[in-house]
Design an enzyme around this catalytic site. Structure first.
Site, PDB file in Angstrom:
ATOM      1  N   LYS A 113      -1.177   5.350   3.221  1.00 49.92           N
ATOM      2  CA  LYS A 113      -0.304   4.272   3.711  1.00 49.92           C
ATOM      3  C   LYS A 113       1.108   4.403   3.138  1.00 49.92           C
ATOM      4  CE  LYS A 113      -1.410  -0.137   2.543  1.00 49.92           C
ATOM      5  NZ  LYS A 113      -0.328  -0.833   1.845  1.00 49.92           N
ATOM      6  N   SER A 114       1.205   4.651   1.843  1.00 48.13           N
ATOM      7  CA  SER A 114       2.528   4.733   1.215  1.00 48.13           C
ATOM      8  C   SER A 114       3.346   5.878   1.820  1.00 48.13           C
ATOM      9  CB  SER A 114       2.379   4.978  -0.290  1.00 48.13           C
ATOM     10  OG  SER A 114       1.729   3.894  -0.899  1.00 48.13           O
ATOM     11  N   GLY A 120       3.942  -5.545   2.211  1.00 44.93           N
ATOM     12  CA  GLY A 120       4.921  -5.634   1.132  1.00 44.93           C
ATOM     13  C   GLY A 120       5.786  -4.384   1.041  1.00 44.93           C
ATOM     14  N   GLN A 164       7.556   0.083  -5.439  1.00 44.40           N
ATOM     15  CA  GLN A 164       8.313  -0.544  -4.343  1.00 44.40           C
ATOM     16  C   GLN A 164       9.729  -0.875  -4.801  1.00 44.40           C
ATOM     17  OE1 GLN A 164       5.874  -3.800  -2.950  1.00 44.40           O
ATOM     18  NE2 GLN A 164       4.454  -2.420  -1.915  1.00 44.40           N
ATOM     19  N   ASP A 201      -3.978  -0.372  -6.867  1.00 43.29           N
ATOM     20  CA  ASP A 201      -4.589  -0.933  -5.652  1.00 43.29           C
ATOM     21  C   ASP A 201      -6.114  -0.793  -5.640  1.00 43.29           C
ATOM     22  OD1 ASP A 201      -2.090  -1.575  -4.790  1.00 43.29           O
ATOM     23  OD2 ASP A 201      -1.827   0.251  -3.612  1.00 43.29           O
ATOM     24  N   LYS A 220      -0.385  -9.552  -5.316  1.00 43.56           N
ATOM     25  CA  LYS A 220      -0.612  -8.619  -4.196  1.00 43.56           C
ATOM     26  C   LYS A 220      -0.880  -9.445  -2.934  1.00 43.56           C
ATOM     27  CE  LYS A 220      -0.083  -4.905  -6.686  1.00 43.56           C
ATOM     28  NZ  LYS A 220       1.089  -4.033  -6.467  1.00 43.56           N
TER      29      LYS A 220
HETATM   30  O1  SPQ Z   1       2.447  -2.803   0.970  1.00 46.66           O
HETATM   31  P1  SPQ Z   1       1.652  -3.730   0.120  1.00 46.66           P
HETATM   32  O2  SPQ Z   1       1.199  -4.915   0.904  1.00 46.66           O
HETATM   33  O3  SPQ Z   1       2.377  -4.150  -1.133  1.00 46.66           O
HETATM   34  O4  SPQ Z   1       0.344  -2.907  -0.311  1.00 46.66           O
HETATM   35  C1  SPQ Z   1      -0.339  -2.609  -1.536  1.00 46.66           C
HETATM   36  C2  SPQ Z   1      -1.833  -2.365  -1.122  1.00 46.66           C
HETATM   37  O5  SPQ Z   1      -2.774  -2.782  -1.799  1.00 46.66           O
HETATM   38  O6  SPQ Z   1      -2.007  -1.722  -0.096  1.00 46.66           O
HETATM   39  C3  SPQ Z   1      -0.233  -3.703  -2.595  1.00 46.66           C
HETATM   40  F1  SPQ Z   1      -0.800  -4.787  -2.360  1.00 46.66           F
HETATM   41  O7  SPQ Z   1       0.101  -1.366  -2.087  1.00 46.66           O
HETATM   42  C4  SPQ Z   1       1.359  -1.145  -2.744  1.00 46.66           C
HETATM   43  C5  SPQ Z   1       1.131  -0.856  -4.219  1.00 46.66           C
HETATM   44  O8  SPQ Z   1       0.449  -1.905  -4.860  1.00 46.66           O
HETATM   45  C6  SPQ Z   1       2.022   0.032  -2.086  1.00 46.66           C
HETATM   46  C7  SPQ Z   1       3.122   0.628  -2.887  1.00 46.66           C
HETATM   47  C8  SPQ Z   1       4.052   1.586  -2.260  1.00 46.66           C
HETATM   48  O9  SPQ Z   1       3.748   2.159  -1.186  1.00 46.66           O
HETATM   49  O10 SPQ Z   1       5.135   1.822  -2.845  1.00 46.66           O
HETATM   50  C9  SPQ Z   1       3.278   0.361  -4.237  1.00 46.66           C
HETATM   51  C10 SPQ Z   1       2.433  -0.596  -4.961  1.00 46.66           C
HETATM   52  O11 SPQ Z   1       3.125  -1.815  -5.118  1.00 46.66           O
HETATM   53  P2  SPQ Z   1       4.088  -2.103  -6.391  1.00 46.66           P
HETATM   54  O12 SPQ Z   1       4.428  -3.567  -6.243  1.00 46.66           O
HETATM   55  O13 SPQ Z   1       3.245  -1.837  -7.585  1.00 46.66           O
HETATM   56  O14 SPQ Z   1       5.251  -1.272  -6.296  1.00 46.66           O
END
Ligand code: SPQ
Length: 438
Positions: free
Chosen positions: A25-26, A98, A173, A319, A346
């Site tokens: 996904k990322s 997010g 993120q 995650d 989250k």
């Molecule tokens: O996109 P989203 O909703 O924030 O998704 C999550 C997940 O569980 O799929 C978090 F809830 O993944 C994030 C992850 O926790 C995806 C991500 C990224 O692609 O950069 C980074 C992580 O978040 P963070 O807040 O730690 O930077």
């Protein structure tokens, strides 16, 4: 609660077989973002056709980028260059994602046009000041709700300036948001991380020939260069593979091969933690594909034992904790997680929601402000609520492999945000799962 999809898992069974879980996904998000602002045509394979990544894709279409697909994971992006995006005619709706909102806020802060980012109920509750405050230091103009949540109204500007930012929390993120803003800021933007987080943005920028400097826990970017379109092969998502890494570990007589999984070392905390718990996991055929490391992963049943999870592994498995809590519930002894307060912000409060569900299944799970204490033992059946959180829904489905009676999981529609094939793939491996529309 919009209880449109309910999972029912009947107890027991084994997981056996060989699968490829959907794309990361990322990396899928980032392929659309960087492909759109690159010069030339980006061909993406293995793209995740799930709601979150599609939200990003639609946002860039709304900004005038021609994007073909997705068609069986193939996407072709006709890049418009760093300054070729057009003002969207409508609000950009990012659903549950997010990553879309936080990364786009940085990219859009540097455009000359205005934009507004919105999301669903869950995304509209998640903290956005972590990105809007450092962006404001770069002279971005972003208005949030009074409590720092979305919608984000971003005023166009061509006057961003680079900053040196020490991130108070470990967040890929936030880091990625500031790197994308840095593409448009005068001078240098440097970000210091308190702990390593996923580095897909950095790797993809480098892959597109954009110079960045990475020294220790610092990454710097300077505007004035260009991104060249490259082909992107998205590996399978280790965060989706995680459900089967745990499932095959806890279910008797299991043997699962997961093919072409991304094993970037900023994402493999799940493997390290499961191995510390005694899991039987082997990486096979490790190889580099387009700047990211991948491997096939073999996992067999094992008797897990409780551990104190080392805090340095928390951002590397952030995650995967919902399903790791299920692993802990099946382990001999006590598992203690600390230093994971980020789980509370989250898609749901993953500490509270998992503790509530596990307690419903009579597991001894005690939530703490920054983690959980779980005493392994038996899992009863019962009804749990995922609170619209995809990873909670799938984690409780995996718990059915060791429960003594069926588990009914409510509010599962958001599994479509990251892993729409979960029910069919898990069922094919041997999980006795069915889905009904509520
Ligand atoms: O996109 P989203 O909703 O924030 O998704 C999550 C997940 O569980 O799929 C978090 F809830 O993944 C994030 C992850 O926790 C995806 C991500 C990224 O692609 O950069 C980074 C992580 O978040 P963070 O807040 O730690 O930077």
């Amino acid at each position: 609660m919009s209880d449109t999809i309910i999972f029912t898992v009947r107890p027991g069974g084994s997981l056996r077989g060989e699968i490829r879980v959907p794309g990361d996904k990322s990396i899928s998000h980032r392929s659309i973002m960087l492909g759109s602002i690159a010069e030339g045509i980006t061909r993406v394979t293995g793209f995740l056709e799930a709601e979150d990544a599609l939200a990003t894709l639609k946002a860039f279409r709304a900004m005038g980028v021609e994007i073909e697909g997705p068609d069986e994971g193939n996407v072709t992006i006709h890049g418009v260059g760093l300054n070729g995006l057009k003002a969207p005619e409508t609000l950009l709706y990012l659903g549950n994602s997010g990553t879309s909102m936080r990364l786009l806020s940085g990219l859009l802060a540097g455009q000359t046009f205005d934009s507004v980012l919105t999301g669903d109920e869950s995304l509209s509750k998640r903290p956005m000041r972590r990105v809007t405050l450092p962006l404001a230091e770069m002279s971005a103009q972003i208005v949030t709700e009074d409590d720092g949540t979305a919608p984000l109204a971003i005023a166009g500007t061509s006057a961003l300036t680079g900053i040196h930012y020490e991130m108070p929390i470990a967040s890929a993120q936030v880091k990625s948001c500031l790197l994308l803003a840095g593409l448009y800021a005068k001078g240098e933007t440097t970000i210091t991380e308190p702990a390593p987080t996923r580095d897909h943005t950095e790797r993809m920028l480098e892959g597109c020939g954009y110079p960045i400097e990475r020294v220790g826990n610092k990454v710097s970017i300077t505007s004035g260069h260009r991104l060249n379109a490259v082909d992107i092969d998205v590996p399978s998502d280790i965060s989706s593979a995680a459900f089967f890494l745990v499932g095959a570990s806890i279910a008797a007589n299991s043997s699962v091969r997961l093919n072409h999984v991304g094993i970037n070392e900023t994402r493999t905390g799940i493997i390290e933690i499961l191995k510390l718990m005694g899991a039987d996991i082997t990486l096979i055929n490790e190889r580099e594909v387009g700047g990211e490391w991948v491997a096939d992963i073999q996992v067999n049943s094992s008797q897990l034992k409780g551990i104190e999870i080392p805090e340095h592994l928390v951002p590397l498995a952030i995650d995967e904790f919902p399903v790791l809590f299920v692993a802990a519930a099946c382990a001999e002894g006590v598992t203690v997680l600390t230093g994971a307060e980020e789980l509370r912000v989250k898609e749901s409060d993953r500490i509270q929601v998992m503790a509530d569900g596990l307690q419903q299944l009579k597991v001894k799970a005690e939530p703490t402000p920054d983690g959980m204490i779980i005493r392994g033992g038996e899992i009863e059946g019962g009804e749990v609520i995922s609170h619209g959180d995809h990873r909670i829904a799938m984690a409780f489905a995996i718990a059915g492999l060791r429960s003594k009676a069926p588990i009914v999981i409510h509010d599962c529609e958001n599994v479509n945000t990251s892993f729409p094939e979960f029910v069919s793939l898990a069922g094919g491996l041997g999980l006795d799962i069915s889905q009904t529309n509520g």
